[in-house]
Design a protein around this motif. Structure first.
Motif, PDB file in Angstrom:
ATOM      1  N   GLY A 214       0.794  -1.214   0.000  1.00 43.44           N
ATOM      2  CA  GLY A 214       0.000   0.000   0.000  1.00 43.44           C
ATOM      3  C   GLY A 214       0.823   1.258   0.000  1.00 43.44           C
ATOM      4  N   LEU A 215       2.055   1.184  -0.521  1.00 41.57           N
ATOM      5  CA  LEU A 215       2.927   2.358  -0.575  1.00 41.57           C
ATOM      6  C   LEU A 215       2.970   2.900  -1.993  1.00 41.57           C
ATOM      7  N   LEU A 216       3.189   4.176  -2.127  1.00 43.45           N
ATOM      8  CA  LEU A 216       3.277   4.786  -3.442  1.00 43.45           C
ATOM      9  C   LEU A 216       4.527   4.307  -4.155  1.00 43.45           C
ATOM     10  N   ALA A 217       4.391   4.016  -5.448  1.00 43.42           N
ATOM     11  CA  ALA A 217       5.548   3.597  -6.230  1.00 43.42           C
ATOM     12  C   ALA A 217       6.570   4.727  -6.301  1.00 43.42           C
ATOM     13  N   ARG A 218       7.838   4.354  -6.286  1.00 42.78           N
ATOM     14  CA  ARG A 218       8.898   5.358  -6.327  1.00 42.78           C
ATOM     15  C   ARG A 218       9.411   5.478  -7.755  1.00 42.78           C
ATOM     16  N   PRO A 219       9.402   6.683  -8.326  1.00 43.42           N
ATOM     17  CA  PRO A 219       9.753   6.840  -9.736  1.00 43.42           C
ATOM     18  C   PRO A 219      11.227   6.635 -10.037  1.00 43.42           C
TER      19      PRO A 219
END
Length: 307
Positions: A214-219
């Motif tokens: 549930g964590l935001l993807a890291r670009p």
């Protein structure tokens, strides 16, 4: 001697027919797919006949190829027995073990003194190779294979199927960190294994792990490594968080050199497993059986410690 078929081509042909494809045969033999294809063409030129039927679902032997398939097991076993007899005279008390670099460095080497103490009359020569390569000179080899191959045969001993989970050097974790606080992954450098892209299986994909948590993807990624051994070495130096196989980080976790981010309930099963294999001619060799039995017991012990 010109009438004799090329031996390396016979080995390649046997592997292609047994495994059903050039790619699988190349992986087992530790060569490129084009090298396997070239050997098959040489064998077909020598025999004067097409030996393989190439189809969308894989390859199979033609009628001419079936003649070779029927004769090869006995021929290869005789060749293997010849080698075994030579070895028995040349170095009867030495066993050559082939293993990939990551397993040797992070797990096996620490345990070999115990084997030497238990088998003082049997010397071990360790042949270390990069992941996916193999040594045809080894009496017994440890392979990293699809989990479906994790079964016992007269020439194979199943060892372990591992789990994959994130670990890092304890110094990277905040003082108030609690096991299971996945939010730290949003702030720590992530170490990647293998080439980027959708072909990466879920257990090795940081985007898949971040989505699962549930964590935001890291670009932006940090360091990427071609294989897992150097990635774990970097994690041990505090370079970041690595998705690691359980056996390879067993000792570092026990010693406190690495720490878990998540509890075991979050672990993913590895899609591959380790097996020990030896030539058919050595299936009753006491040296091989002693090492395979010891290796299997050590694997079970390590897996049990992780549960």
């Amino acid at each position: 001697m010109d009438h004799l078929p090329p031996f390396d081509a016979l080995i390649a042909f046997e592997a292609v027919v047994r495994l059903g494809g050039m790619t699988a045969a190349a992986a087992e033999l530790g060569v490129t797919q084009s090298a396997v294809s070239h050997r098959i063409r040489r064998l077909e030129d020598h025999m004067g006949a097409c030996l393989l039927q190439r189809r969308a679902a894989g390859v199979s032997a033609t009628a001419a190829g079936a003649v070779i398939v029927g004769s090869l097991p006995g021929l290869l076993e005789q060749m293997g027995e010849l080698r075994a007899r030579c070895l028995a005279v040349a170095r009867p008390e030495r066993l050559t073990v082939g293993v990939d670099a990551a397993l040797a460095q992070h797990w096996l080497i620490r345990r070999l003194p115990a084997f030497a103490e238990a088998q003082p009359d049997l010397g071990v020569e360790l042949v270390v190779s990069e992941a996916g390569a193999s040594s045809t000179e080894a009496d017994i080899r440890v392979f990293w294979r699809p989990a479906a191959e994790l079964r016992a045969t007269s020439t194979q001993q199943p060892l372990f199927q591992e789990r994959v989970f994130p670990v890092c050097h304890p110094s990277l974790l905040p003082p108030d960190f609690k096991l299971g606080d996945a939010s730290v992954l949003s702030r720590l450098p992530l170490l990647h294994k293998g080439p980027p892209g959708p072909a990466t299986s879920a257990e090795w994909s940081w985007p898949a792990w971040l989505e699962r948590l549930g964590l935001l993807a890291r670009p932006k990624e940090t360091l990427r490594f071609a294989s897992l051994g150097p990635a774990i070495a970097a994690a041990l130096e505090g370079a970041g968080v690595v998705l690691a196989r359980s056996i390879l980080v067993h000792d570092a976790l026990a010693d406190g050199r690495l720490a878990r981010i998540l509890p075991p309930a979050w672990d993913l099963p590895s899609s591959k497993a380790h097996v020990a294999r030896w030539p058919a001619a050595l299936r009753t060799d006491e040296r091989v059986q002693a090492f395979a039995t010891w290796l299997s017991a050590e694997a079970r012990r390590s897996v049990g410690d992780l549960r």
